[in-house]
Design a protein around this motif. Sequence first.
Motif, mmCIF file in Angstrom:
data_model
loop_
_atom_site.group_PDB
_atom_site.id
_atom_site.type_symbol
_atom_site.label_atom_id
_atom_site.label_comp_id
_atom_site.label_asym_id
_atom_site.label_seq_id
_atom_site.Cartn_x
_atom_site.Cartn_y
_atom_site.Cartn_z
ATOM 1 N N LEU A 234 9.370 8.939 -38.441
ATOM 2 C CA LEU A 234 9.192 10.355 -39.555
ATOM 3 C C LEU A 234 8.366 11.135 -38.753
ATOM 4 O O LEU A 234 6.952 10.400 -38.037
ATOM 5 C CB LEU A 234 8.644 9.499 -40.802
ATOM 6 N N TYR B 185 1.753 3.109 -30.879
ATOM 7 C CA TYR B 185 0.549 2.486 -30.824
ATOM 8 C C TYR B 185 1.500 0.928 -32.086
ATOM 9 O O TYR B 185 1.370 0.132 -31.875
ATOM 10 C CB TYR B 185 0.069 3.021 -32.108
ATOM 11 N N GLY B 186 2.251 1.401 -33.223
ATOM 12 C CA GLY B 186 3.009 0.334 -33.916
ATOM 13 C C GLY B 186 3.841 -0.787 -33.561
ATOM 14 O O GLY B 186 3.711 -1.138 -33.979
ATOM 15 N N ARG C 32 -7.354 -0.749 -28.076
ATOM 16 C CA ARG C 32 -6.370 -0.709 -29.227
ATOM 17 C C ARG C 32 -7.212 -0.117 -30.365
ATOM 18 O O ARG C 32 -6.833 0.988 -30.756
ATOM 19 C CB ARG C 32 -5.542 -1.775 -29.048
ATOM 20 N N THR D 123 8.831 6.551 -45.761
ATOM 21 C CA THR D 123 8.331 5.884 -45.291
ATOM 22 C C THR D 123 7.121 4.829 -45.691
ATOM 23 O O THR D 123 6.078 4.409 -44.427
ATOM 24 C CB THR D 123 7.718 6.793 -43.666
ATOM 25 N N ASN D 124 6.596 4.727 -46.958
ATOM 26 C CA ASN D 124 5.768 4.441 -47.506
ATOM 27 C C ASN D 124 4.368 4.787 -47.410
ATOM 28 O O ASN D 124 3.462 4.131 -46.780
ATOM 29 C CB ASN D 124 5.893 3.031 -47.578
ATOM 30 N N SER D 125 4.762 6.199 -47.222
ATOM 31 C CA SER D 125 3.270 6.706 -46.491
ATOM 32 C C SER D 125 2.125 7.703 -47.626
ATOM 33 O O SER D 125 1.912 8.838 -47.554
ATOM 34 C CB SER D 125 3.779 7.342 -45.461
ATOM 35 N N VAL D 126 3.220 7.610 -49.002
ATOM 36 C CA VAL D 126 2.250 8.866 -49.679
ATOM 37 C C VAL D 126 2.600 8.068 -50.846
ATOM 38 O O VAL D 126 2.914 6.992 -51.373
ATOM 39 C CB VAL D 126 3.509 10.116 -50.684
ATOM 40 N N ARG E 287 -3.486 10.724 -41.281
ATOM 41 C CA ARG E 287 -1.712 10.515 -42.042
ATOM 42 C C ARG E 287 -1.241 10.668 -41.191
ATOM 43 O O ARG E 287 -0.363 9.628 -41.041
ATOM 44 C CB ARG E 287 -0.742 11.735 -42.680
ATOM 45 N N ILE F 237 8.689 1.138 -39.324
ATOM 46 C CA ILE F 237 7.950 1.434 -37.947
ATOM 47 C C ILE F 237 8.883 0.416 -37.198
ATOM 48 O O ILE F 237 9.949 0.979 -36.410
ATOM 49 C CB ILE F 237 6.487 2.314 -37.488
ATOM 50 N N GLN G 74 -1.482 7.020 -40.002
ATOM 51 C CA GLN G 74 -1.297 6.054 -40.395
ATOM 52 C C GLN G 74 0.700 6.238 -40.593
ATOM 53 O O GLN G 74 1.413 4.626 -39.936
ATOM 54 C CB GLN G 74 -0.611 6.464 -41.903
ATOM 55 N N LEU G 75 1.287 7.128 -39.684
ATOM 56 C CA LEU G 75 2.697 6.884 -39.648
ATOM 57 C C LEU G 75 3.031 6.772 -38.004
ATOM 58 O O LEU G 75 4.138 5.785 -37.589
ATOM 59 C CB LEU G 75 3.117 8.399 -39.946
ATOM 60 N N MET G 76 1.804 6.216 -37.542
ATOM 61 C CA MET G 76 1.637 5.914 -36.199
ATOM 62 C C MET G 76 1.796 4.455 -36.367
ATOM 63 O O MET G 76 2.205 3.677 -35.298
ATOM 64 C CB MET G 76 1.058 6.304 -34.795
ATOM 65 N N GLY G 77 1.812 2.985 -38.169
ATOM 66 C CA GLY G 77 1.236 2.506 -37.744
ATOM 67 C C GLY G 77 -0.127 1.991 -37.749
ATOM 68 O O GLY G 77 -0.317 0.713 -37.376
ATOM 69 N N VAL G 78 -1.568 3.189 -38.021
ATOM 70 C CA VAL G 78 -1.659 2.550 -38.402
ATOM 71 C C VAL G 78 -2.599 2.282 -39.378
ATOM 72 O O VAL G 78 -2.073 2.527 -40.118
ATOM 73 C CB VAL G 78 -3.437 3.706 -37.187
ATOM 74 N N THR H 126 4.169 0.912 -43.987
ATOM 75 C CA THR H 126 4.424 1.166 -43.024
ATOM 76 C C THR H 126 4.566 1.145 -41.517
ATOM 77 O O THR H 126 5.379 1.767 -41.215
ATOM 78 C CB THR H 126 3.451 3.363 -42.780
ATOM 79 N N ASP H 127 3.576 0.622 -40.695
ATOM 80 C CA ASP H 127 3.569 -0.389 -39.494
ATOM 81 C C ASP H 127 5.371 -1.238 -40.056
ATOM 82 O O ASP H 127 5.654 -1.782 -38.745
ATOM 83 C CB ASP H 127 2.720 -0.540 -39.852
ATOM 84 N N GLY I 108 8.388 10.867 -47.361
ATOM 85 C CA GLY I 108 7.124 9.967 -47.499
ATOM 86 C C GLY I 108 7.269 8.668 -48.130
ATOM 87 O O GLY I 108 7.079 7.753 -48.052
#
Lengths: 289, 236
Positions: free
Chosen positions: B81, B103-104, A161, B48-51, A174, B75, A177-181, B71-72, B45
């Motif tokens: 997003l 994945y998350g 994984r 999702t706390n990604s910026v 990015r 999710i 990260q948006l997938m939760g990595v 972010t995870d 952003g």
Amino acid sequence: MITQLVASGLALGSIYALLALSLVLIHKATDVVNFAQGEMAMFGTFICFALLTRAGLPLPAVLLLAAPLGVALGVVTERATMRPLQSAPPVNALIATIGLWMIFHHAAGWIWGYDPVRFPSLFSPEPVEIMGARIAQNSLGIIAVSLLVVVLLYLFFEFTRMGVAMRAASMNRRAAQLMGVDVTRTSLVAWGLASAIGVVSGLLIAPLTFLDFEMMFSVLLKAFAGAILGGFNSLPGAVIGCLVIGVLENLIAAYVSTAFKDTFAFGIIILVLMFRPQGLFTRRIAKKV
Amino acid sequence: MLEVSNLSARYGAISALNGVSLGVDSGRIVSLLGSNGAGKSTLLGCITNSVPCRMSGSIRLEGEEILGLPTDAIISRGLVLVPEGRQLFAELTVEENLRMGAYGVDRGRHWRADLDRVYRLFPRLVERRRQAAATLSGGEQQMVAIGRAMMARPRIVLLDEPSLGLAPLLVREIFNLIRDINGQSVTVLLVEQNARQALRIAHAAYVLEKGHVTASGAADELARDPHVIEAYLGEA
């Protein structure tokens, strides 16, 4: 004659390949080129040597401890020096690694002295006969260990994984990260893995060259040359590039002059960067938008 | 479902959002209109706390504060997003991309069923499953991006400019797909430059200008608003 030269060249190339794998691993995960990779490997090898001679552990125990020790060295270094620079431009981290190079270099000299010491042989010096050529067991052992590392890395990146997440993050941080990595975790894992592989390369080269705080400089140079030859972004490319460098080095030393043994690596770096900056082995995927 | 109140965000000294409040009701498609640089992507952003910006205010997902959660964690609470420009993993295959979407949330249990669900939604991806994502057409790439988000079994999806750079025929197809997804009881917050299409499928809409919400209401009402017509629909 030529078979021996090629075999020991492949062994040498495998050692470069291990260090090149470390460089490419960290570069792919964090966009940082870790100039201190060689010195970290040297430092780890010195710790192994101290465990062997001062703590009196048996050689097999030290060899088993080498990888976890390397991981610890990498993880601590990443936490202490890279994490604070996380949101700074990558060039800051790159310069920090040059600082790390100095620190590890001089710390090793200061702690363990400036004189080369003999490191015990890991393999028997007796040559074996393969297809009519006498090949040093040492060469075969080095190639076998490196092959094992490569196979383990492949399994890690294909089937775990964390490995898959790291591949994804290296392509698009990015999105990963948006997938939760957790990208701070992938950076830490890359440093730990790279440092462990580096220590293995240090352990393989130390018996050949003596253990010395200067010993990794030319190895790092060749690893760079090999990685650049392979494209610097491809793990298999780096391995192949380093094997080419190792064999070339031996052939040039035997048939041209030992004077070019180290300088030719610079020549290769410059030639590749001039004429094929993406490296010889990176495949390009046609992109449609 | 999603409640943003008084959200401000800044990148260093530059203010990107100024006290933005908006709500997305469960089961709805809410569209967020605004020109380039209005702060739409920043808003997504922030949610999702990604910026990397500094935030203040409140973001609630089903009543629970999520502002500042990693972010995870967001999710796994069911909010995903789909970023602008698709952001696929170029060298991974379509199927590997889709798997990354789980994945998350997934520990290897449900992804096969979710994959089948995504392939039912986007049958065209089935024949492309072993192809590297970079070799797909723009429309197919957008399908992978949306499908990848669906792999996380979201209850709410944020879509950032899904029609960007697509041929008109594909734009229509993508919007119809968004409606299909909404039909599977997934709430949608849709950021779009293509205001006409966005208002066609949305229930409600907000207009964001220079970091402020300047108009809001039911989609068909906004579509008749003279200011919206002039600024975003281009003609009377």
